[in-house]
Enzyme design. Structure first.
Site, PDB file in Angstrom:
ATOM      1  N   ASP A  95       0.618  -0.930  -0.023  1.00 46.92           N
ATOM      2  CA  ASP A  95      -0.024   0.409  -0.121  1.00 46.92           C
ATOM      3  C   ASP A  95       0.462   1.349  -0.155  1.00 46.92           C
ATOM      4  OD1 ASP A  95      -2.315  -1.065   0.054  1.00 46.92           O
ATOM      5  OD2 ASP A  95      -1.889  -1.699   2.299  1.00 46.92           O
ATOM      6  N   GLU A 127       2.139  -3.232   4.322  1.00 50.81           N
ATOM      7  CA  GLU A 127       0.663  -3.198   4.282  1.00 50.81           C
ATOM      8  C   GLU A 127      -0.147  -2.009   5.808  1.00 50.81           C
ATOM      9  OE1 GLU A 127      -1.876  -4.924   2.723  1.00 50.81           O
ATOM     10  OE2 GLU A 127      -0.059  -5.596   1.206  1.00 50.81           O
ATOM     11  N   LYS A 130      -3.636  -1.482   7.235  1.00 53.29           N
ATOM     12  CA  LYS A 130      -5.093  -2.637   7.543  1.00 53.29           C
ATOM     13  C   LYS A 130      -5.831  -1.679   8.742  1.00 53.29           C
ATOM     14  CE  LYS A 130      -3.746  -6.209   5.063  1.00 53.29           C
ATOM     15  NZ  LYS A 130      -4.263  -6.061   3.863  1.00 53.29           N
TER      16      LYS A 130
END
Length: 216
Positions: free
Chosen positions: A59, A69, A71
């Site tokens: 990301d 990443e 989340k």
């Protein structure tokens, strides 16, 4: 078709929404309404990261070139962080190479963000890898528990207000109860309709049959 009375309110808000999207586009987010785009933007700016455009890969990236990443979870809805709907061996290997940040939300408010070391996530990765190898099937969105993240993460962002996880759990239980009650009420309504000889066919079915006859 007549517009809803709140249409004008929405139109007045749209200039700010467009500015929000313009800012998001500068950070590699094509649509703030898809794939948690708005929340990803908050995380990028709070943590001084740059988004990586495109749906494949990780990301975000930091100034040293490390990939992340990102989340997020709305703790009023669920207590687990979603991953991917098709977790397979290449995705697990990608996960092993990334840095991980988990943001805790209440609604649209970001309350906390935690970094979890990749080696602490290895137990999850190994479990998914074993399952994927044994079954030969991609895993549908395995979750990373909220409590695991809170207990193993390093706090990167804190909005300064108390975070009450027990209150959030109570909200989730109440919403689950409401959802179950709604399903029960729907089932009872359908049963009542089927058992009442005075009730005709539903209007949608009537219209569809009429259209089908007209096209023959």
């Amino acid at each position: 078709m007549a517009k809803h009375p709140d249409w004008d309110k929405l139109e007045k808000l749209m200039p700010a929404v467009r500015e929000f999207q313009a800012l998001a586009s500068e950070h590699g987010i094509d649509d703030v309404f898809q794939d948690n785009g708005g929340k990803i933007l908050q995380m990028l700016l709070a943590l001084n990261l740059q988004g990586i455009p495109g749906r494949e890969g990780n990301d975000a990236v930091d100034i040293e070139g490390r990939e992340y990443e990102l989340k997020s979870v709305n703790i009023h809805l669920t207590a687990g962080f979603s991953t991917n709907h098709h977790v397979n061996i290449p995705i697990i290997e990608k996960y092993r190479q990334a840095q991980w940040v988990f943001a805790v939300y209440e609604g649209i408010e970001m309350r906390r963000a935690f970094a979890v070391a990749t080696e602490k996530l290895e137990a999850h990765f190994s479990k998914w890898e074993k399952q994927r190898t044994e079954t030969g099937k991609d895993i549908n969105n395995p979750k990373i528990p909220l409590n695991f993240v809170c207990n193993n993460g390093e706090t990167l962002y804190d909005d300064g207000r108390p975070l009450d996880l027990k209150a959030a759990a109570a909200i989730r239980r109440e919403r689950t109860k409401e959802s179950a009650n709604r399903r029960k009420a729907k089932a009872e309504a359908v049963a009542d309709l089927r058992g009442d000889p005075a009730v005709g066919d539903n209007p949608v079915a009537v219209v569809r049959r009429r259209e089908k006859r007209q096209t023959r």
